[in-house]
Scaffold this active site. Structure first.
Site, PDB file in Angstrom:
ATOM      1  N   GLY A 288       0.758  -1.535  -0.093  1.00  0.00           N
ATOM      2  CA  GLY A 288      -0.051  -0.211  -0.128  1.00  0.00           C
ATOM      3  C   GLY A 288       1.010   1.066   0.137  1.00  0.00           C
TER       4      GLY A 288
ATOM      5  CB  SER B  35       0.515   4.414  -6.298  1.00  0.00           C
ATOM      6  OG  SER B  35       2.372   3.487  -5.831  1.00  0.00           O
TER       7      SER B  35
ATOM      8  CB  SER C 248       0.055  -6.249  -8.002  1.00  0.00           C
ATOM      9  OG  SER C 248       1.034  -4.973  -8.475  1.00  0.00           O
TER      10      SER C 248
ATOM     11  CD  GLU D 208       8.356  -3.157  -6.469  1.00  0.00           C
ATOM     12  OE1 GLU D 208       7.075  -3.263  -6.127  1.00  0.00           O
ATOM     13  OE2 GLU D 208       8.373  -2.258  -5.014  1.00  0.00           O
TER      14      GLU D 208
ATOM     15  CD  GLU E  74       9.885  10.487 -16.958  1.00  0.00           C
ATOM     16  OE1 GLU E  74       9.724   9.606 -16.776  1.00  0.00           O
ATOM     17  OE2 GLU E  74       9.900   9.958 -18.159  1.00  0.00           O
TER      18      GLU E  74
END
Ligand SMILES: Cc1cc2nc3c(=O)[nH]c(=O)nc-3n(C[C@H](O)[C@H](O)[C@H](O)COP(=O)(O)OP(=O)(O)OC[C@H]3O[C@@H](n4cnc5c(N)ncnc54)[C@H](O)[C@@H]3O)c2cc1C
Length: 396
Positions: free
Chosen positions: A131, A133, A165, A250, A381
């Site tokens: 959890g 975003s 996800s 990750e 970016e």
């Protein structure tokens, strides 16, 4: 420099090959095969994955990279790389526990290590809901607004998470969530990192569907969800730093190039036996040229990944090297599939489920799905910013 592996790892690779061929036979296109699975919402496949994880745990390989004090063998760098590469090349759905385990080893409280690590090691806890975003906090994660207010021995959490996800799967019992605990502090310093029980009252999960019509993500709404104070990972208000460890693990994914090498070899085999417009694909110089380029790209990615694995094996947290790996890998993977789909000409537009689709429509589906790599875990970016500021020392 000589990257040859020692004979002892050759033996391990042989055993791994036999194990995967014997134990993993899922008919679904969800694990090991794809970047982002097509059959993401097939529950039976997830059951097969859990069975596989338990068998893998019994071999001892699953956590052999863990430190001895957490039940691992602290195996050397060379063995780790050989093992993970071979598992990925053989299309094993999983080779080791997720990045939550090393993060908990570094930042977790004693009870969290005692409770979670053995369950992760046995394969009982396979996936977590991450959890991080929120609708207004993606690349700018530190802008997150989900609020946690102290109430006795608990936190009361209220807010919204997005692009989750795993959270909706019934077998996902736990989440690790970033929440704002001090709204007055500078934005990176008022965040705490909580372990959340996904069955908590007040936690509502709603589906988000991808371009193929699959339920790939969820939105998670939290309305005064009660989380015990002892579920804080690391220190209160310093969750940002523990979460960055999670993201660095990750971002390291060293199995990417091995899986894509296998895909490329399958494609070469296909090109050797398939005629398009009356001639074998492989007889076309442009096809051979493109495939050679893809091979080089995969190899470069592999070399960069080796560096990350080497730093991790020394106990370092390779934040900038992981950013570099992610940046290169997340371009390389869609490139591989986009080029394959392009080489198939008009047939490359035929989708999964269409009987005439070459290679079951897999290259074209992945050309679409793998593009998600360019966003997941922070856009390219953002990776470039990390490299510029942390690796090259450039001004902000
Ligand atoms: C397949 C997939 C799975 C995911 N799973 C999870 C999950 O389980 N849990 C979870 O919490 N999140 C998950 N996410 C969300 C993911 O972490 C976010 O998509 C990511 O952080 C980017 O945020 P965003 O989508 O809001 O894009 P934005 O932040 O809106 O960015 C859009 C674009 O603008 C660029 N950009 C933004 N800010 C800057 C800047 N300052 N300078 C230059 N460029 C900038 C970005 O690089 C990107 O290209 C998942 C995403 C995907 C695609």
């Amino acid at each position: 420099m000589d990257f040859a592996f020692s004979p002892k790892t050759d033996e391990l690779r042989r055993q791994v090959r036999e194990f995967v061929q014997r134990e993993w036979d899922s008919p679904y296109d969800s694990h090991g095969n794809t970047v982002y699975s097509l059959d993401v919402d097939v529950q039976e496949d997830e059951r097969l994955l859990q069975e596989f994880a338990r068998k893998l745990s019994a071999t001892g390989w699953y956590t052999m990279a863990w430190p001895v004090e957490h039940g691992g063998e602290a195996i050397d760098y060379e063995t780790q790389v050989a093992y993970r590469e071979e598992m990925a090349y053989q299309r094993a759905p999983i080779s080791e526990p997720g990045f939550e385990a090393p993060m908990l080893m570094i930042h977790g409280q004693d009870w969290q290590k005692e409770y979670f690590l053995p369950r992760i090691a046995s394969g009982e806890i396979l996936s977590w809901s991450q959890g991080f975003s929120e609708p207004n906090a993606g690349a700018d994660l530190a802008n997150l607004q989900t609020r946690a207010v102290r109430d006795g021995d608990d936190w009361l959490v209220t807010g919204q998470k997005i692009w989750n996800s795993q959270g909706h799967h019934p077998w996902v019992k736990w989440g690790h969530y970033l929440v704002r605990t001090d709204p007055e502090a500078p934005k990176h310093r008022g965040i705490s990192y909580l372990i959340v029980d996904m069955e908590s009252p007040g936690l509502v999960i709603r589906p988000l569907i991808d371009a193929f019509g699959r339920r790939r993500w969820s939105e998670i709404f939290l309305d005064n969800v009660r989380v015990p104070a002892r579920n804080v990972i690391g220190e209160e208000n310093r969750g940002w730093y523990a979460a960055m460890t999670t993201l660095s693990f990750e971002r390291s994914g060293i199995d990417g190039p091995a899986r894509r090498l296998r895909d490329l070899e399958d494609f070469i085999d296909f090109a050797n036996h398939t005629k398009i417009n009356g001639r074998l694909l492989v007889d076309d110089a442009m096809v051979r040229h493109t495939l050679a380029n893809v091979r080089v790209e995969i190899e470069v990615c592999r070399m960069i990944c080796y560096e990350v694995a080497w730093l991790q094996s020394k106990g370092e947290v390779p934040i900038r090297e992981s950013a570099l790996t992610k940046l290169f890998r997340d371009e390389m993977i869609p490139n591989v599939f986009e080029k394959m789909a392009h080489l198939l000409g008009e047939y490359g537009a035929l989708m999964v489920g269409e009987p005439r689709a070459p290679l079951r429509g897999y290259p074209v589906a992945n050309a679409y799905l793998a593009g998600m790599n360019r966003f997941a875990g922070g856009g390219r970016e953002i990776q470039k910013n990390i490299i510029a500021q942390r690796a090259l020392g450039l001004p902000r």
